[in-house]
Scaffold this active site. Structure first.
Site, PDB file in Angstrom:
ATOM      1  N   CYS A  35       3.872  -0.785  -6.536  1.00 35.74           N
ATOM      2  CA  CYS A  35       4.011   0.591  -6.563  1.00 35.74           C
ATOM      3  C   CYS A  35       2.951   1.358  -6.017  1.00 35.74           C
ATOM      4  O   CYS A  35       2.783   2.449  -5.524  1.00 35.74           O
ATOM      5  CB  CYS A  35       4.562   1.401  -7.708  1.00 35.74           C
ATOM      6  SG  CYS A  35       6.064   0.679  -8.184  1.00 35.74           S
ATOM      7  N   ASP A  37       0.120   1.694  -8.143  1.00 32.73           N
ATOM      8  CA  ASP A  37      -0.625   2.235  -9.269  1.00 32.73           C
ATOM      9  C   ASP A  37      -0.291   1.523 -10.710  1.00 32.73           C
ATOM     10  O   ASP A  37       0.975   1.275 -10.729  1.00 32.73           O
ATOM     11  CB  ASP A  37      -0.570   3.731  -9.541  1.00 32.73           C
ATOM     12  CG  ASP A  37      -1.100   4.595  -8.405  1.00 32.73           C
ATOM     13  OD1 ASP A  37      -2.111   4.667  -8.217  1.00 32.73           O
ATOM     14  OD2 ASP A  37      -0.176   5.027  -7.708  1.00 32.73           O
ATOM     15  N   CYS A  62      -5.228   4.637  -6.884  1.00 30.97           N
ATOM     16  CA  CYS A  62      -5.898   5.551  -6.124  1.00 30.97           C
ATOM     17  C   CYS A  62      -6.791   6.511  -6.936  1.00 30.97           C
ATOM     18  O   CYS A  62      -6.832   6.315  -8.207  1.00 30.97           O
ATOM     19  CB  CYS A  62      -5.028   6.529  -5.371  1.00 30.97           C
ATOM     20  SG  CYS A  62      -4.011   7.514  -6.290  1.00 30.97           S
ATOM     21  N   CYS A 106       3.535  10.082  -8.494  1.00 33.77           N
ATOM     22  CA  CYS A 106       3.141   8.642  -8.415  1.00 33.77           C
ATOM     23  C   CYS A 106       2.172   8.000  -9.078  1.00 33.77           C
ATOM     24  O   CYS A 106       2.006   7.032  -9.579  1.00 33.77           O
ATOM     25  CB  CYS A 106       3.210   8.307  -6.834  1.00 33.77           C
ATOM     26  SG  CYS A 106       1.716   9.110  -6.100  1.00 33.77           S
TER      27      CYS A 106
END
Lengths: 151, 389
Positions: A35, A37, A62, A106
């Site tokens: 995904c 993360d 990120c 996310c």
């Protein structure tokens, strides 16, 4: 970087509480590298007072995933387990002064990861908490209805 | 702070010689090239000279080069113009899974309007196999479009062979050569393409100018309608200064082609070698056999690309990433996906492109910063070599 505010950048560039507590009282993992993360959190809890005395994180992800992980650990250290269970992604984002809208769903994994770590702690110590009712640490997409679209 | 620009595939700085030629066309030679008096004809002469230079770079006839506003416009023109002009013949287009969005989104648009689009796969090196094209061709196929050089992994496609297959079946062949121009030799006659798209700002020319090579006799409708500019094939008052700049950039690209390829590829190879030497768990994506001379697409395992990008930015180093987290759509790179690279590896991919102003010192500095950044992010990461993904 124009995409993140100064506070997010500070938490990303100089994250607090990075690492893994040895013999942690509770461990929680949420997300997956597929995904983009994945966050792991380990906690130490004073079993008499239920106060979280330490928390450390490791995150693949990120800038906002790392910054929000760092902020979340700051926020739960010193809190009781019940108080920590009430920490929401919305609060973490607010403490960071906001994130780009696209990042919110996310990259903020912390509240689920914290709950998972406390779930692990509760199971090991035969404790029950109102805030864990109905919580499934393996649920993939926990509803985050209290997270606004734009902060 | 030191600045190291390693994103030449995104865009390039305008070279001084190019800017110098452009400047008079803003305020002195400002006439409209369609005007018959001297001031207009002076501007028209600048456009004509530029056309000649671009044509020469790609070995085209001068009257087969048409200026556009960008590479994307040329790509759109090819898709909409050919499917429109040849609608009586059929409604099928073939392209590839790794094209630029100017192609892919044109295809998507057409497929909502009754055109069928087939996307050819690529192998793990990013290369299209001619037999796949042969199999995909149908009696109603009107256009085949395959990019010359991929923008993310730099793979060069066997265009000559693919164009020959299309022509065997009487199908128009287009190639998006935006990343190829000035980086690989292009001879449109030898390649046998009917249409080819180019852009100025990838070859040290200004932004806002592109070109379409259109072989005489190609069945393609106009895309932009209006005045009789560009031999009545593309309307709109010419962006004279931009076109003149594109022409100068093309002339320089032709003069420097050999040395550019040699210098840039040797710097790129040095960079890859140093990265591999200093940083464990890295993978070079694509192939070293037939690749854009400046392109290095590298996956740093166990960490995510946007994080790398931000930390390099803090050091004044500019690169791009295929990570989903850095894209507005939150989708991982479609190119790396098509190469069969696992998603978690795509998240950690970085594209470095070396260009004419890159120095060895820039690359040494980059490797030094990168080594620290990768180590730092791996210490933070919840995945690592022992734990695995």
């Amino acid at each position: 970087m124009a995409m993140y505010n100064d506070k997010v950048m500070d938490y990303f560039l100089h994250p607090h509480n990075v690492g893994e507590i040895e013999n942690a009282d509770g461990t929680g993992v949420y997300g997956s590298p597929v995904c983009g993360d994945m966050m792991q959190i380990t906690i130490s809890v004073d079993k008499d007072t239920d106060v979280i005395t330490d928390a450390k994180f490791k995150t693949f992800g990120c800038g906002s995933a790392i910054a929000s992980s760092s902020m979340a650990t700051d926020m739960i250290i010193g809190k009781t387990v019940e108080e920590a269970l009430n920490v929401s992604n919305k609060q973490i984002i607010e403490e960071l002064g906001g994130l780009p809208a696209i990042k919110i769903h996310c990259s903020v994994l912390a509240d689920h990861a914290i709950k998972s770590a406390i779930y692990d702690y509760a199971k090991k110590n035969n404790k029950t908490y109102a805030g864990l009712e109905g919580f499934d640490p393996d649920a993939d997409d926990e509803e985050q209805e209290d997270t606004p679209e734009h902060i | 702070m030191r600045q190291v620009y390693l994103d030449y595939s995104a865009t390039t700085p305008v070279k001084k010689e190019v800017l110098d030629e452009m400047l008079p066309y803003f305020s002195e030679k400002f006439g409209n090239p369609s005007s018959l008096y001297d001031l207009g004809q002076e501007a028209a002469a600048g456009v004509a000279q530029a056309r000649g230079r671009v044509a020469h770079l790609i070995n085209a006839n001068t009257n087969e080069v048409f200026f556009t506003s960008c590479g994307s416009e040329a790509d759109n023109w090819a898709f909409f113009g050919v499917t429109d002009a040849q609608s009586a013949k059929g409604k099928h287009v073939i392209t590839t899974a790794i094209e630029h969005h100017a192609i892919l989104h044109s295809g998507e648009y057409l497929s909502k309007r009754g055109i069928e689009v087939t996307y050819l796969p690529v192998d793990h090196e990013g290369r299209v196999h001619p037999e796949d094209l042969e199999k995909a061709i149908r009696p109603d196929t009107v256009l085949v479009s395959v990019m010359l050089v991929n923008n993310e992994v730099g793979t060069v496609q066997p265009i000559k062979e693919l164009a020959a297959i299309a022509h065997k079946h009487g199908i128009t062949f287009h190639s998006d050569a935006v990343q190829g121009l000035g980086n690989v030799p292009i001879d449109v006659k030898d390649l046998g393409v009917d249409l080819m798209s180019f852009s100025s700002h990838k070859i040290y020319g200004p932004k806002g100018v592109g070109a379409m090579y259109m072989k005489k006799g190609t069945k393609i409708s106009n895309y932009l309608h209006g005045g009789a500019q560009e031999s009545a094939r593309r309307a709109g008052t010419e962006n004279t200064a931009g076109i003149v700049g594109f022409g100068k950039a093309a002339e320089l690209a032709e003069q420097n082609l050999e040395s550019h390829i040699k210098n840039v590829s040797s710097l790129r190879d040095y960079f890859i070698e140093q990265v591999k030497k200093n940083i464990p768990d890295v993978i070079v994506n694509g192939t070293m056999d037939g690749r854009h001379p400046g392109n290095a697409n590298i996956t740093f395992k166990y960490i995510e690309g946007e994080s790398i990008l931000i930390l390099l930015n803090e050091k004044g180093i500019y690169i791009s990433t295929g990570s989903a987290c850095s894209s507005k759509s939150l989708a991982p790179s479609h190119v790396l996906t098509a190469l069969g690279i696992p998603v978690e590896m795509i998240h950690g991919s970085i594209r470095f492109t070396v260009g004419d102003f890159t120095t060895k010192e820039d690359l040494d500095y980059t490797v030094e910063c990168l080594t620290d950044i990768v180590k730092h992010l791996r210490e933070i990461s919840s995945v690592n070599a022992e734990k695995g993904w």
